[in-house]
Every structure is written in structure tokens, then in C-alpha cells.
Design an enzyme around this catalytic site. Structure first.
Site, PDB file in Angstrom:
ATOM      1  N   LYS A  16       0.812  -1.332  -0.001  1.00 44.12           N
ATOM      2  CA  LYS A  16       0.090   0.076   0.028  1.00 44.12           C
ATOM      3  C   LYS A  16       0.754   1.396   0.021  1.00 44.12           C
ATOM      4  O   LYS A  16       0.488   2.304  -0.783  1.00 44.12           O
ATOM      5  CB  LYS A  16      -0.746   0.168   1.061  1.00 44.12           C
ATOM      6  CG  LYS A  16      -1.809  -1.142   1.513  1.00 44.12           C
ATOM      7  CD  LYS A  16      -2.873  -0.847   2.604  1.00 44.12           C
ATOM      8  CE  LYS A  16      -1.950  -0.996   3.769  1.00 44.12           C
ATOM      9  NZ  LYS A  16      -1.085  -2.300   4.182  1.00 44.12           N
ATOM     10  N   ASP A  36      -2.054   4.742   8.925  1.00 43.47           N
ATOM     11  CA  ASP A  36      -1.016   4.455  10.172  1.00 43.47           C
ATOM     12  C   ASP A  36      -0.719   5.460  11.020  1.00 43.47           C
ATOM     13  O   ASP A  36      -0.197   5.194  12.047  1.00 43.47           O
ATOM     14  CB  ASP A  36       0.120   3.696   9.515  1.00 43.47           C
ATOM     15  CG  ASP A  36      -0.228   2.132   8.899  1.00 43.47           C
ATOM     16  OD1 ASP A  36      -1.414   1.836   9.232  1.00 43.47           O
ATOM     17  OD2 ASP A  36       0.735   1.753   8.360  1.00 43.47           O
ATOM     18  N   ARG A 136       9.708  -7.707   9.038  1.00 41.05           N
ATOM     19  CA  ARG A 136       9.783  -6.179   9.451  1.00 41.05           C
ATOM     20  C   ARG A 136       9.857  -6.079  10.824  1.00 41.05           C
ATOM     21  O   ARG A 136       9.369  -7.053  11.770  1.00 41.05           O
ATOM     22  CB  ARG A 136       8.558  -5.562   8.770  1.00 41.05           C
ATOM     23  CG  ARG A 136       8.457  -5.346   7.239  1.00 41.05           C
ATOM     24  CD  ARG A 136       7.374  -4.795   6.831  1.00 41.05           C
ATOM     25  NE  ARG A 136       7.201  -3.415   7.355  1.00 41.05           N
ATOM     26  CZ  ARG A 136       6.104  -2.547   7.078  1.00 41.05           C
ATOM     27  NH1 ARG A 136       4.969  -2.991   6.327  1.00 41.05           N
ATOM     28  NH2 ARG A 136       6.004  -1.434   7.602  1.00 41.05           N
TER      29      ARG A 136
END
Length: 307
Positions: A16, A36, A136
Site C-alpha cells: 500500500k 497508520d 519487518r
């Protein structure tokens, strides 16, 4: 000024952010608002019975703050861009401002979803998603078993809720190359921008014609044998003309038209309405080919077929 809101949604690690950033660099007068950035503080995030933090729900986000920022953009996109140290790249009045809204739950929030003009959702298979997630580092970091115990099941639930709410989402295969995905979305959004610009031009041209051609050409008619004038021009009076039955008419009012003489029937109020024919292309007028109203009080129509 026109605006376009583009939603870039998708699952965790689906691509995204990469898509949104690349799209922003290609599209003039665009900016990004990312979901976010509106997570609540970790201390107030709910915990389920397994001890997993409930981050992947709307309650974990300050959606009111996100909507406030979006409304700020909608009210004045130019000023919003300036506040983000971004510059407009078109002449004033010619801009199409594009807002790129990015996030994993943007299509699950009704008030936000209603603002979207274009919707895209990036998806990847379970194993690829899990691998990317594991590579991550998050703050706070994922607990052992967090992906299988919370992230993936929650994603499936969120996706089902999203599909129940929205039907016009374009699903994109996140395994395809970034370039191919970007080219597709960019091309689709660019077509929408061009459509907005064409619509604006047609509206402006139609308004110009209405103001410049329609209004000055309006004729309200005349009553009886009075001396009504149109734009200061008197009506001719002819005496001594016999009709077919040998009767003499004292006065005959005649009005010359481009294609002959016109003698309309009187209206209910004694006024003779005048039908005017417009030769302009049909695409300029939503009511049909070559048609335009002759009076603001009584709409009388004529088509190009009259020619």
C-alpha cells in the site's frame, strides 16, 4: 477546481505505502493521508484473551482526527498542499486536486468510504504475507504467534466486512511487479482526472453560450396592437394588405427570422411566445440536440429538425 479521492487499501505488507508514494510522485497536485499515522497510544489498545494487542480494528485508530484532516483538504486543497510544503502545478482554476488515502481499514469506515472516487485493494497470499511481516520490525514488536493467532484471522474478518460494505473495489495482485501495478493504477486515475477536466470544460462552454447567446436572444412577445419593442427595434406596421378573403387588415405585425417569417399563436396571457432555434451541437446542451429555452417563465422548445 475539481477534486478526486483515491483509496489505496490492502492487507498488511501488501504494498500500500509503496503504491501510494509512487502514485503521489506521478500525479500533480496530489498528497497522501495515511491511516497508520492515526493509531492510538499503545497504552490504550485493547488486549484479547490470548494476550494479543487489538491493533487491527477501527477502535485502535483516531478516525475522528483522520476525518478532520481529510475535511481540511476538501475545504481548501490548495492551502492544504501549501501547509504540507507542496506546490500546485497548474494555473489557478485549472487544477484537479487528488487526495490519496492509504490504509488497511479505509474501506471499513463508512464516513470515509463514502468520500472515495476510486478504490484499489492490494492482496497477497498467506505465505508471502507472513514472510514479509516477519521480516519487518514493529514498535512494539510482534509477539510470538501474533500473525497466525491474530493478524491473519483478523484480516479475513475485516476483508469480509469490507466486501459486505463496498462493491466497486478493484483488487490488485500484489505479486505482480511494482511497475506494472503502478502503471495500471496511474492510467486509471489519469483517465478519471481527464474526465473531470472535460466535464468542467463542457460546463463552462455551455454556461458561456447560455449567457452570451440565449439571454440576449430572448423575445417576450407583444400584446394586441401595442408598441412592444425588442432591444429598441420597433415592430413594422403594414397597412392596406388584403387577405385571401378580401378582408382588409389594419395592422400586421411581422418579424423576420433567419429562415422566414414567424407568426406564433397567442399564449393564455395574450403574449405571443417566440420559438427560437439553436444550431449549436447537441453535446453542449443536456436537454437535447439544438434545443434551448426561449423564456425564463415559459419554456418553449424547437429542435434543429425545424430547419
Amino acid at each position: 477546481m475539481r477534486t478526486l479521492v483515491v483509496g489505496i487499501g490492502g492487507m498488511t505488507n501488501g504494498g500500500k505505502s509503496t503504491m501510494s508514494s509512487s502514485l503521489h510522485l506521478r500525479i500533480p497536485n496530489s498528497c497522501i493521508i495515511a491511516q497508520d499515522a492515526f493509531f492510538k497510544d499503545d497504552s490504550v489498545i485493547a488486549v484479547d484473551s490470548n494476550g494479543f494487542k487489538q491493533y487491527d480494528v477501527l477502535d485502535a485508530l483516531h478516525m475522528d482526527r483522520m476525518m478532520s484532516k481529510i475535511e481540511s483538504w476538501r475545504k481548501d486543497p490548495g492551502s492544504f498542499l501549501a501547509s504540507q510544503s507542496l506546490r500546485t502545478q497548474c494555473s489557478v482554476g485549472e487544477e484537479v486536486f487528488v487526495l490519496i488515502v492509504e490504509g488497511f481499514l479505509i474501506f471499513n469506515y463508512g464516513p470515509l468510504n463514502e468520500l472515495m472516487d476510486k478504490r484499489y485493494f492490494l492482496e497477497i497470499p498467506y505465505d508471502v504475507c507472513k514472510e514479509r511481516r516477519g521480516s519487518r520490525v514493529y514498535t512494539p514488536p510482534d509477539m510470538p504467534g501474533y500473525f497466525d493467532g491474530y493478524v491473519w484471522p483478523r484480516y479475513l474478518k475485516n476483508r469480509q466486512e469490507m466486501e459486505d460494505m463496498v462493491s466497486d473495489i478493484v483488487f490488485l495482485d500484489g505479486l505482480k511487479s511494482k511497475e506494472d501495478l503502478l502503471d495500471y493504477v496511474y492510467g486509471d486515475v489519469t483517465m478519471e482526472i481527464q474526465s473531470l477536466m472535460v466535464t468542467k470544460m463542457r460546463t463552462a462552454l455551455c454556461l458561456w453560450i447560455v449567457m452570451a447567446v440565449l439571454c440576449p436572444g430572448e423575445v417576450k412577445g407583444h400584446k394586441g396592437h401595442g408598441g412592444d419593442h425588442h432591444h429598441g427595434q420597433g415592430l413594422d406596421h403594414d397597412h392596406g394588405r388584403d387577405n385571401d378573403h378580401g378582408h382588409r387588415r389594419d395592422h400586421e405585425h411581422r418579424r423576420d427570422h433567419n429562415h422566414g417569417h414567424h407568426d406564433p399563436e397567442p399564449g393564455d396571457n395574450g403574449t405571443k411566445p417566440v420559438i427560437q432555434v439553436c444550431p449549436w451541437p447537441w453535446l453542449l446542451f443536456p436537454w437535447g440536440p439544438g434545443v434551448r429555452p426561449t423564456s425564463s417563465s415559459s419554456l418553449v422548445w424547437a429542435s434543429t429538425a425545424a430547419y
